[in-house]
Design a protein around this motif. Structure first.
Motif, PDB file in Angstrom:
ATOM      1  N   ILE A  99      44.932  46.207  58.554  1.00  0.00           N
ATOM      2  CA  ILE A  99      44.612  46.162  57.133  1.00  0.00           C
ATOM      3  C   ILE A  99      44.810  44.751  56.613  1.00  0.00           C
ATOM      4  O   ILE A  99      45.514  43.938  57.219  1.00  0.00           O
ATOM      5  CB  ILE A  99      45.492  47.138  56.331  1.00  0.00           C
ATOM      6  CG1 ILE A  99      46.973  46.738  56.447  1.00  0.00           C
ATOM      7  CG2 ILE A  99      45.289  48.579  56.806  1.00  0.00           C
ATOM      8  CD1 ILE A  99      47.906  47.566  55.574  1.00  0.00           C
ATOM      9  N   ASN A 100      44.201  44.442  55.469  1.00  0.00           N
ATOM     10  CA  ASN A 100      44.379  43.158  54.799  1.00  0.00           C
ATOM     11  C   ASN A 100      44.795  43.395  53.357  1.00  0.00           C
ATOM     12  O   ASN A 100      44.253  44.281  52.678  1.00  0.00           O
ATOM     13  CB  ASN A 100      43.095  42.330  54.830  1.00  0.00           C
ATOM     14  CG  ASN A 100      43.043  41.390  56.019  1.00  0.00           C
ATOM     15  OD1 ASN A 100      43.995  40.658  56.268  1.00  0.00           O
ATOM     16  ND2 ASN A 100      41.935  41.404  56.751  1.00  0.00           N
ATOM     17  N   THR A 101      45.752  42.636  52.890  1.00  0.00           N
ATOM     18  CA  THR A 101      46.245  42.750  51.524  1.00  0.00           C
ATOM     19  C   THR A 101      46.185  41.390  50.848  1.00  0.00           C
ATOM     20  O   THR A 101      46.600  40.388  51.424  1.00  0.00           O
ATOM     21  CB  THR A 101      47.701  43.253  51.505  1.00  0.00           C
ATOM     22  OG1 THR A 101      47.773  44.490  52.204  1.00  0.00           O
ATOM     23  CG2 THR A 101      48.186  43.467  50.089  1.00  0.00           C
ATOM     24  N   VAL A 102      45.640  41.357  49.640  1.00  0.00           N
ATOM     25  CA  VAL A 102      45.566  40.123  48.849  1.00  0.00           C
ATOM     26  C   VAL A 102      46.868  39.961  48.078  1.00  0.00           C
ATOM     27  O   VAL A 102      47.348  40.899  47.435  1.00  0.00           O
ATOM     28  CB  VAL A 102      44.372  40.160  47.881  1.00  0.00           C
ATOM     29  CG1 VAL A 102      44.342  38.898  47.019  1.00  0.00           C
ATOM     30  CG2 VAL A 102      43.064  40.298  48.657  1.00  0.00           C
ATOM     31  N   HIS A 103      47.462  38.770  48.146  1.00  0.00           N
ATOM     32  CA  HIS A 103      48.724  38.484  47.472  1.00  0.00           C
ATOM     33  C   HIS A 103      48.570  37.286  46.544  1.00  0.00           C
ATOM     34  O   HIS A 103      47.732  36.407  46.774  1.00  0.00           O
ATOM     35  CB  HIS A 103      49.823  38.128  48.485  1.00  0.00           C
ATOM     36  CG  HIS A 103      50.158  39.237  49.430  1.00  0.00           C
ATOM     37  ND1 HIS A 103      51.052  40.233  49.117  1.00  0.00           N
ATOM     38  CD2 HIS A 103      49.724  39.504  50.684  1.00  0.00           C
ATOM     39  CE1 HIS A 103      51.161  41.066  50.130  1.00  0.00           C
ATOM     40  NE2 HIS A 103      50.366  40.647  51.101  1.00  0.00           N
ATOM     41  N   VAL A 104      49.409  37.245  45.527  1.00  0.00           N
ATOM     42  CA  VAL A 104      49.563  36.049  44.699  1.00  0.00           C
ATOM     43  C   VAL A 104      51.041  35.707  44.661  1.00  0.00           C
ATOM     44  O   VAL A 104      51.886  36.576  44.384  1.00  0.00           O
ATOM     45  CB  VAL A 104      49.033  36.258  43.264  1.00  0.00           C
ATOM     46  CG1 VAL A 104      49.424  35.074  42.373  1.00  0.00           C
ATOM     47  CG2 VAL A 104      47.515  36.406  43.270  1.00  0.00           C
ATOM     48  N   ALA A 105      51.367  34.453  44.979  1.00  0.00           N
ATOM     49  CA  ALA A 105      52.749  33.980  44.936  1.00  0.00           C
ATOM     50  C   ALA A 105      52.924  33.037  43.756  1.00  0.00           C
ATOM     51  O   ALA A 105      52.027  32.246  43.439  1.00  0.00           O
ATOM     52  CB  ALA A 105      53.115  33.261  46.231  1.00  0.00           C
ATOM     53  N   TYR A 106      54.072  33.125  43.106  1.00  0.00           N
ATOM     54  CA  TYR A 106      54.421  32.205  42.021  1.00  0.00           C
ATOM     55  C   TYR A 106      55.316  31.128  42.615  1.00  0.00           C
ATOM     56  O   TYR A 106      56.354  31.427  43.215  1.00  0.00           O
ATOM     57  CB  TYR A 106      55.148  32.952  40.912  1.00  0.00           C
ATOM     58  CG  TYR A 106      55.604  32.081  39.757  1.00  0.00           C
ATOM     59  CD1 TYR A 106      54.668  31.469  38.923  1.00  0.00           C
ATOM     60  CD2 TYR A 106      56.957  31.880  39.496  1.00  0.00           C
ATOM     61  CE1 TYR A 106      55.078  30.680  37.864  1.00  0.00           C
ATOM     62  CE2 TYR A 106      57.378  31.099  38.431  1.00  0.00           C
ATOM     63  CZ  TYR A 106      56.434  30.498  37.616  1.00  0.00           C
ATOM     64  OH  TYR A 106      56.836  29.717  36.559  1.00  0.00           O
TER      65      TYR A 106
END
Length: 293
Positions: free
Chosen positions: A151-158
């Motif tokens: 699976i692939n998951t989109v992430h956003v890091a601060y």
């Protein structure tokens, strides 16, 4: 928490203070998460799960997490993740606000009031066997550097310059073929009415939640998958948010003028100074279900 042995008094004191602060912050976070759970039992189990994930156990799976939590088997954690009633998006919002506030406070304490605040968009692959997991298929997975079942998951890091970083949002990418197949969708447990979203659109969804929380960013960056997403670039431009302009690596002018904090804090670039992301490098040909996958 890991154990530490030292004969240095200052180091020992710092370790004790650090451990106590970590326990206090963890308790504070779990208390903030309480409204997102319909029942006390799943909330308490979530606390055990978080403690296990944050621990130093060498390998994390159902059995090792159960052992760390003091459970005889993984059943309770599996029930939490699979069937318990709790608001995952509300929980994600709580964690996001908690992480951002912590990093901002750490930056202020260290005297880095003018350090850049950046959102980094990327995706993470996870190898999964079989065909029953939501979103699982043969596709390119960065974790193994090749096409594999997963699976692939989109992430956003601060990211706070000189301070640290933390993940503040995530969305799993579900292939359009899974949503178009009622049988496969039902077997995977996908919710009814779930619409296909490209990876760029998932990044928009995560950023929209972050902006709704009042997150202020100097810059948004990502690789070619996101730099070549027209919809994502237009979304940022409509918000007057400095960030993605094309695909590639972030480039700033060299020398003392490489950052203009006054303009960046306002979300604007200095006149004649365009922050850009290199030249388009093309799209991943493994999965092209839409122009902006």
């Amino acid at each position: 928490m890991p154990y530490m042995r030292t004969t240095r008094c200052k180091a020992a004191a710092a370790a004790r203070i650090g451990a106590a602060l970590a326990r206090r912050k963890r308790s504070e976070l779990l208390e903030l998460l309480r409204p997102g759970f319909a029942r006390t039992g799943p909330w308490l189990q979530a606390g055990k799960y978080v403690m296990a994930v944050m621990s130093q156990i060498p390998k994390r799976n159902g059995w090792t997490i159960a052992a760390h939590a003091g459970d005889r088997a993984p059943d309770r954690t599996q029930r939490l993740l699979n069937r318990a009633v709790w608001d995952t998006f509300a929980a994600m919002g709580v964690v996001r606000r908690f992480a951002v506030a912590g990093l901002d406070e750490a930056a202020r304490t260290a005297g880095r009031r003018r350090g850049l605040a950046v959102a980094a968009i990327d995706e993470t692959g996870q190898v999964k066997q079989g065909e029953l997991t939501a979103g699982v298929k043969r596709q390119y997975l960065g974790c193994v550097g090749k096409v594999a079942n997963g699976i692939n998951t989109v992430h956003v890091a601060y990211v706070r310059e000189g301070t640290g970083h933390a993940l503040v949002g995530a969305r799993e990418w579900i292939p359009a073929g899974h949503l178009d197949d009622p049988v496969k969708s039902a077997v995977m447990g996908l919710p009814d009415g779930l619409a296909f979203r490209t990876k760029g659109q998932l990044a928009i969804d995560i950023l929209a939640d972050a902006f709704a929380d009042g997150l202020c960013l100097d810059f948004v960056c990502g690789d070619e998958v996101y730099g070549s997403c027209t919809e994502l670039r237009e979304y940022l431009e409509e918000r007057d948010q400095a960030g993605l302009r094309a695909a590639g690596a972030v480039q700033f002018p060299a020398g003392p003028a490489r950052r203009d904090h006054a303009h960046l804090q306002a979300g604007r670039r200095p006149a004649g100074q365009q922050a850009r992301l290199g030249d388009p490098l093309g799209r991943d040909r493994i999965e092209r279900t839409s122009p902006d996958t």
